[in-house]
Design a protein around this motif. Sequence first.
Motif, PDB file in Angstrom:
ATOM      1  N   CYS A 109      -6.722   0.724   2.676  1.00  0.00           N
ATOM      2  CA  CYS A 109      -5.839   1.873   2.767  1.00  0.00           C
ATOM      3  C   CYS A 109      -6.489   2.975   1.945  1.00  0.00           C
ATOM      4  CB  CYS A 109      -4.465   1.516   2.199  1.00  0.00           C
ATOM      5  SG  CYS A 109      -3.319   2.903   2.296  1.00  0.00           S
ATOM      6  N   CYS A 167       0.842  -1.216   0.000  1.00  0.00           N
ATOM      7  CA  CYS A 167       0.000   0.000   0.000  1.00  0.00           C
ATOM      8  C   CYS A 167       0.873   1.260   0.000  1.00  0.00           C
ATOM      9  CB  CYS A 167      -0.941   0.014   1.194  1.00  0.00           C
ATOM     10  SG  CYS A 167      -2.264  -1.199   1.050  1.00  0.00           S
ATOM     11  N   ASN A 221       0.499   9.347  -5.612  1.00  0.00           N
ATOM     12  CA  ASN A 221       0.939  10.723  -5.366  1.00  0.00           C
ATOM     13  C   ASN A 221       1.670  11.338  -6.548  1.00  0.00           C
ATOM     14  OD1 ASN A 221       1.574   9.985  -1.918  1.00  0.00           O
ATOM     15  ND2 ASN A 221      -0.175  10.982  -2.828  1.00  0.00           N
ATOM     16  N   SER A 223      -9.952  11.156  -3.298  1.00  0.00           N
ATOM     17  CA  SER A 223      -9.515   9.978  -2.537  1.00  0.00           C
ATOM     18  C   SER A 223      -9.894   8.650  -3.188  1.00  0.00           C
ATOM     19  CB  SER A 223     -10.118  10.015  -1.129  1.00  0.00           C
ATOM     20  OG  SER A 223      -9.582  11.098  -0.412  1.00  0.00           O
ATOM     21  N   ALA A 240       0.725   4.062  -2.753  1.00  0.00           N
ATOM     22  CA  ALA A 240       0.557   5.475  -2.361  1.00  0.00           C
ATOM     23  C   ALA A 240       1.565   6.359  -3.108  1.00  0.00           C
ATOM     24  CB  ALA A 240       0.724   5.631  -0.849  1.00  0.00           C
ATOM     25  N   TYR A 272      -6.007   6.522   0.080  1.00  0.00           N
ATOM     26  CA  TYR A 272      -5.015   7.473  -0.423  1.00  0.00           C
ATOM     27  C   TYR A 272      -5.732   8.808  -0.585  1.00  0.00           C
ATOM     28  CZ  TYR A 272      -3.352   2.813  -1.634  1.00  0.00           C
ATOM     29  OH  TYR A 272      -3.019   1.482  -1.567  1.00  0.00           O
ATOM     30  N   THR A 325      -2.516   9.361   4.025  1.00  0.00           N
ATOM     31  CA  THR A 325      -2.614   7.948   3.657  1.00  0.00           C
ATOM     32  C   THR A 325      -2.843   7.174   4.946  1.00  0.00           C
ATOM     33  OG1 THR A 325      -1.194   8.262   1.760  1.00  0.00           O
ATOM     34  CG2 THR A 325      -1.408   6.021   2.572  1.00  0.00           C
TER      35      THR A 325
END
Length: 334
Positions: A160, A36, A44, A127, A40, A162, A166
């Motif tokens: 998770c 995860c 990003n 998100s 992430a 994002y 996070t």
Amino acid sequence: MSKRISLTQYLIEQQRGEAQIPAQLRLLIEVVARACKSIAISVNKGALGDVLGTAGSENVQGEVQKKLDIIANEVLIEANEWGGHLAGMASEEMDDMHAVPMHYPQGEYLLLFDPLDGSSNIDVNVSIGTIFSVLKHKGGDVTNASFLQPGTDQVCAGYCVYGPQTTLVLTVGRGVAMFTLDREQGSWVLTADQIKIPEDTKEFAINMSNMRHWDAPVKRYIDECLQGKEGVRGKDFNMRWIASMVADVHRILTRGGIFMYPWDKREPNKPGKLRLMYEANPMSFLVEQAGGASTNGLQRIMEVQPGQLHERVSVVLGSKNEVERVTAYHREAK
Ligand code: AHG
Ligand code: MN
Ligand code: MN
């Protein structure tokens, strides 16, 4: 400064404490958390990492795959294949289950995931998340059928998100804990434990554009919410719909609410849009562990016996009293 508890410390304490989670399960959770973290980083980077847009392929459910759907799926498979903790994996983005290659040791767990939830939000910088569910392999060769266990058999579930932060949210059947990613340290830090969803709420989440296609009990419930103070509910309601189940459920775990993706007349032969094994079951486990409820309108989702890997289900989850109300409306209508 109060002492920070890392994911590793939390899991080791779970291993020693009441939950007594086996070492293999701890390893599995740490590997998923590491994957995860990697997802992430890709999320990003966005346009800078050439990860936006579609991949030009379709998954088994006929949905157009985004680049990030495929990247996240590959990250999760590569991270989990070789550790010896898994017997097999199944994903929204793969037609059939993925066996652990024979040259790696075989473990006792099965991992299911929605590698990237909320795909329609990737390109618009809203998100998104990863959802996962862990089952025990009950023995024999690993096939698609090995995964067809009810949600009550899950030994761990999580997601998770994002988002602006996070956040990894986890249950091993002893409540729900949240970990925030410290980017500078590269570590997950426990930021909330024993999460509780308030039993009542004034906030609902449903895609209102489908209203004309809903069944009567869903329409009745939402109509009553919309009547506000002047109606039978005697209070005003607020609405939120992020179109990432992860983000909507995260809000509900944080401040309560009800989330619904019910059956509707657009595709009458399908029980709903969301998938039972890697969306509804893990989210139901988390919500129940936080004191909420989750049904398909009539039955507890975690008690649904799955018939196939990519099975769909109608979903009503969140604050207990609201979910019970919607479920009662469905039962009355039957
Ligand atoms: P996915 O991106 O994994 O296919 O899942 C999207 C799901 C869920 O996250 C969300 O609640 C729902 O689809 C949104 O559907 P609508 O676009 O129909 O509102
Ligand atoms: Mn999804
Ligand atoms: Mn997905």
